[in-house]
Design a protein around this motif. Structure first.
Motif, PDB file in Angstrom:
ATOM      1  N   GLN A  68      -5.377  -5.069 -17.410  1.00 23.07           N
ATOM      2  CA  GLN A  68      -4.614  -3.990 -17.754  1.00 23.07           C
ATOM      3  C   GLN A  68      -3.380  -4.471 -16.637  1.00 23.07           C
ATOM      4  OE1 GLN A  68      -4.366  -1.132 -19.789  1.00 23.07           O
ATOM      5  NE2 GLN A  68      -6.915  -1.544 -20.322  1.00 23.07           N
ATOM      6  N   ALA A  70      -0.714  -2.566 -16.024  1.00 20.91           N
ATOM      7  CA  ALA A  70      -0.121  -1.636 -15.430  1.00 20.91           C
ATOM      8  C   ALA A  70      -1.183  -1.843 -13.920  1.00 20.91           C
ATOM      9  CB  ALA A  70      -1.073  -0.227 -15.669  1.00 20.91           C
ATOM     10  N   GLU A  71      -1.660  -2.149 -13.728  1.00 19.95           N
ATOM     11  CA  GLU A  71      -2.950  -2.459 -12.893  1.00 19.95           C
ATOM     12  C   GLU A  71      -1.616  -3.413 -12.008  1.00 19.95           C
ATOM     13  OE1 GLU A  71      -7.451  -0.218 -13.420  1.00 19.95           O
ATOM     14  OE2 GLU A  71      -6.932  -2.217 -14.241  1.00 19.95           O
ATOM     15  N   THR A  74       0.618  -2.415 -10.814  1.00 20.26           N
ATOM     16  CA  THR A  74       0.401  -2.230  -9.606  1.00 20.26           C
ATOM     17  C   THR A  74      -0.419  -2.299  -8.328  1.00 20.26           C
ATOM     18  OG1 THR A  74       0.097  -0.116 -10.962  1.00 20.26           O
ATOM     19  CG2 THR A  74      -0.342   0.177  -8.059  1.00 20.26           C
ATOM     20  N   GLN A  77       2.909  -4.514  -6.338  1.00 19.25           N
ATOM     21  CA  GLN A  77       3.639  -3.684  -5.966  1.00 19.25           C
ATOM     22  C   GLN A  77       3.059  -3.221  -4.191  1.00 19.25           C
ATOM     23  OE1 GLN A  77       6.834  -2.875  -6.472  1.00 19.25           O
ATOM     24  NE2 GLN A  77       6.752  -2.055  -4.657  1.00 19.25           N
ATOM     25  N   LYS A  78       1.946  -3.347  -4.831  1.00 20.87           N
ATOM     26  CA  LYS A  78       1.145  -2.631  -3.707  1.00 20.87           C
ATOM     27  C   LYS A  78       0.875  -4.039  -1.970  1.00 20.87           C
ATOM     28  CE  LYS A  78      -3.122  -0.632  -4.015  1.00 20.87           C
ATOM     29  NZ  LYS A  78      -4.217  -0.077  -4.844  1.00 20.87           N
ATOM     30  N   MET A  81       4.555  -4.042  -0.328  1.00 21.76           N
ATOM     31  CA  MET A  81       4.844  -2.681   0.262  1.00 21.76           C
ATOM     32  C   MET A  81       4.477  -3.127   1.714  1.00 21.76           C
ATOM     33  SD  MET A  81       4.721   0.849  -2.048  1.00 21.76           S
ATOM     34  CE  MET A  81       3.389   1.344  -1.621  1.00 21.76           C
ATOM     35  N   ARG A  84       6.446  -5.899   3.228  1.00 25.65           N
ATOM     36  CA  ARG A  84       6.795  -5.648   3.798  1.00 25.65           C
ATOM     37  C   ARG A  84       6.789  -4.451   5.090  1.00 25.65           C
ATOM     38  NH1 ARG A  84      11.531  -5.614   0.774  1.00 25.65           N
ATOM     39  NH2 ARG A  84      11.090  -6.988  -0.821  1.00 25.65           N
ATOM     40  N   LEU A  85       5.989  -3.407   5.268  1.00 26.71           N
ATOM     41  CA  LEU A  85       5.807  -2.774   6.239  1.00 26.71           C
ATOM     42  C   LEU A  85       5.079  -3.317   7.253  1.00 26.71           C
ATOM     43  CD1 LEU A  85       5.011   0.035   7.404  1.00 26.71           C
ATOM     44  CD2 LEU A  85       2.535   0.312   6.238  1.00 26.71           C
ATOM     45  N   GLN A  88       8.413  -5.181   9.944  1.00 28.12           N
ATOM     46  CA  GLN A  88       8.875  -4.343  10.360  1.00 28.12           C
ATOM     47  C   GLN A  88       8.359  -4.236  11.370  1.00 28.12           C
ATOM     48  OE1 GLN A  88      11.952  -3.166  10.184  1.00 28.12           O
ATOM     49  NE2 GLN A  88      11.989  -4.184   7.474  1.00 28.12           N
ATOM     50  N   VAL A  89       7.136  -3.942  11.415  1.00 29.74           N
ATOM     51  CA  VAL A  89       6.044  -4.075  12.635  1.00 29.74           C
ATOM     52  C   VAL A  89       5.924  -4.790  13.632  1.00 29.74           C
ATOM     53  CG1 VAL A  89       3.720  -3.995  13.085  1.00 29.74           C
ATOM     54  CG2 VAL A  89       4.049  -2.328  11.769  1.00 29.74           C
ATOM     55  N   LYS A  92      10.291  -5.083  15.202  1.00 24.81           N
ATOM     56  CA  LYS A  92      10.155  -4.137  16.288  1.00 24.81           C
ATOM     57  C   LYS A  92       9.366  -4.542  17.800  1.00 24.81           C
ATOM     58  CE  LYS A  92      11.223  -0.728  17.076  1.00 24.81           C
ATOM     59  NZ  LYS A  92      12.497   0.115  16.837  1.00 24.81           N
TER      60      LYS A  92
ATOM     61  N   ILE B   2      -0.270   4.837  -0.591  1.00 23.94           N
ATOM     62  CA  ILE B   2      -0.321   4.340  -1.735  1.00 23.94           C
ATOM     63  C   ILE B   2      -1.143   4.034  -2.832  1.00 23.94           C
ATOM     64  CG2 ILE B   2      -2.255   2.007  -1.844  1.00 23.94           C
ATOM     65  CD1 ILE B   2      -0.464   0.235  -0.502  1.00 23.94           C
ATOM     66  N   LEU B   5       0.154   6.187  -6.066  1.00 23.99           N
ATOM     67  CA  LEU B   5       0.037   4.832  -7.095  1.00 23.99           C
ATOM     68  C   LEU B   5      -0.880   4.312  -8.085  1.00 23.99           C
ATOM     69  CD1 LEU B   5       2.330   1.810  -5.370  1.00 23.99           C
ATOM     70  CD2 LEU B   5       2.983   3.237  -6.870  1.00 23.99           C
ATOM     71  N   THR B   9      -1.197   4.859 -12.033  1.00 22.40           N
ATOM     72  CA  THR B   9      -1.446   3.279 -12.493  1.00 22.40           C
ATOM     73  C   THR B   9      -2.550   3.775 -13.060  1.00 22.40           C
ATOM     74  OG1 THR B   9      -1.438   2.631 -10.507  1.00 22.40           O
ATOM     75  CG2 THR B   9      -2.482   1.324 -12.522  1.00 22.40           C
ATOM     76  N   LEU B  12      -1.386   5.636 -16.391  1.00 26.67           N
ATOM     77  CA  LEU B  12      -0.746   4.454 -17.340  1.00 26.67           C
ATOM     78  C   LEU B  12      -2.110   4.232 -18.466  1.00 26.67           C
ATOM     79  CD1 LEU B  12       1.456   3.280 -14.967  1.00 26.67           C
ATOM     80  CD2 LEU B  12       2.085   4.748 -16.823  1.00 26.67           C
ATOM     81  N   TYR B 117       3.752   8.279 -20.549  1.00 26.53           N
ATOM     82  CA  TYR B 117       3.889   7.227 -19.724  1.00 26.53           C
ATOM     83  C   TYR B 117       5.062   6.917 -18.925  1.00 26.53           C
ATOM     84  CZ  TYR B 117       2.315   1.997 -19.928  1.00 26.53           C
ATOM     85  OH  TYR B 117       1.973   1.113 -18.887  1.00 26.53           O
ATOM     86  N   MET B 124       5.843   6.989  -9.965  1.00 23.60           N
ATOM     87  CA  MET B 124       6.042   5.877  -9.695  1.00 23.60           C
ATOM     88  C   MET B 124       7.292   5.254  -8.554  1.00 23.60           C
ATOM     89  SD  MET B 124       2.838   3.793 -11.840  1.00 23.60           S
ATOM     90  CE  MET B 124       2.584   2.041 -10.809  1.00 23.60           C
ATOM     91  N   VAL B 131       8.600   5.171   0.491  1.00 23.79           N
ATOM     92  CA  VAL B 131       7.459   4.375   1.192  1.00 23.79           C
ATOM     93  C   VAL B 131       8.668   3.239   1.610  1.00 23.79           C
ATOM     94  CG1 VAL B 131       6.397   2.072   1.286  1.00 23.79           C
ATOM     95  CG2 VAL B 131       5.550   4.100   0.219  1.00 23.79           C
ATOM     96  N   LEU B 135      10.002   3.151   5.567  1.00 21.40           N
ATOM     97  CA  LEU B 135      10.399   2.183   6.333  1.00 21.40           C
ATOM     98  C   LEU B 135      11.665   1.751   7.294  1.00 21.40           C
ATOM     99  CD1 LEU B 135       9.451  -1.018   4.312  1.00 21.40           C
ATOM    100  CD2 LEU B 135       8.309  -0.201   6.059  1.00 21.40           C
ATOM    101  N   LEU B 138      11.574   2.013  11.407  1.00 19.07           N
ATOM    102  CA  LEU B 138      10.768   1.323  12.224  1.00 19.07           C
ATOM    103  C   LEU B 138      11.961   0.647  12.125  1.00 19.07           C
ATOM    104  CD1 LEU B 138       8.392   0.990  13.707  1.00 19.07           C
ATOM    105  CD2 LEU B 138       8.035  -0.491  12.406  1.00 19.07           C
TER     106      LEU B 138
END
Lengths: 105, 139
Positions: A68, A70-71, A74, A77-78, A81, A84-85, A88-89, A92, B2, B5, B9, B12, B117, B124, B131, B135, B138
């Motif tokens: 799929q 979409a999966e 996703t 995207q996860k 994300m 990125r976190l 940032q950590v 810091k 998370i 999301l 999904t 979707l 959809y 999302m 999210v 950020l 921080l």
């Protein structure tokens, strides 16, 4: 381009321990979860896992397997994300290190 | 954050399956013969959704396709005695059975699925922007 948070973190940890030089090694190995470095490195491992699974999904999609979309997206995207976190950590942490490094005794 | 999301999904994927069944219904609008070559007009299919508590956890319910059901209603009969597939005897002698597919219904369903959809992609988008804003605490 492949980003390897492991190596990024290893460099960073090296600099930290070189600079501060008071890290107790046995402490870090005996209680990795409560130790801050241990916590961070488990976070890095987690981010790496997410990125690897996203990579796997993308490869499957590109190979024409029945996944799929979409999966897959996703998952990407996860991974983005989480990374990125992590960055940032790390920023810091570096900022704190620089500040301590600049203290004149 | 998370897992929000993941919930979106799952929706979707579920709506995608629904759209696929609608495509099948419209594609088989005038199918008179089934997989085995029997004289059996296509019966429209529809999906049944079900909550999925294991995907996200934390009290959130994702969605999954429970089953794909078939509409067992009476087919459409047209009187065509010269047609090779016309019934030879019985109540519908001389009639040909056609699939009973209401195109208006199917299109409204398709529209609803595609709007759902879009809505989930919107959710999302909101999750992602939260999210990203987090950020900046921080940084």
């Amino acid at each position: 381009m492949e980003i390897r948070p492991d190596s990024l973190f290893a460099r960073h940890a090296q600099r930290l321990s070189d600079g501060v030089g008071v890290r107790n090694q046995s402490d870090a190995t005996s209680s990795p979860a409560s130790d801050f470095i241990g916590l961070l490195s488990s976070g890095v491992g987690h981010v790496n896992d997410i990125q690897n699974s996203a990579n796997l999904e993308v490869e499957k999609m590109l190979a024409g397997e029945d996944v799929q979309s979409a999966e897959v997206l996703t998952g990407l995207q996860k991974a983005d994300m989480a990374f990125r976190l992590l960055v940032q950590v790390r920023n810091k942490l570096m900022q704190a290190f620089e500040e301590i490094n600049n203290i004149r005794i | 954050m998370i897992s929000a999301l993941d919930v979106s999904t799952s929706a979707l994927v579920a709506q995608r399956v629904r759209l696929n069944t609608i495509s099948g219904n419209i594609a088989n609008m005038s199918t008179m013969v089934d997989e085995n070559g029997e004289n059996k007009p296509y019966q429209p299919r529809f999906v049944v959704f079900q909550t999925d508590e294991h995907k996200a956890g934390g009290g959130m319910a994702a969605v999954k396709v429970a089953s794909i059901e078939t509409d067992e209603g009476e087919p459409l009969h047209r009187y065509q005695p010269d047609h090779p597939l016309a019934a030879k005897d019985g109540k519908w002698k001389g009639y040909v059975a056609y699939p009973k597919i209401n195109m208006n219904e199917q299109f409204v369903d398709a529209l609803e699925a595609s709007r759902a959809y879009e809505a989930n992609i919107g959710v999302m988008e909101v999750t992602k922007s939260i999210v990203r804003q987090n950020l900046s605490i921080l940084a």
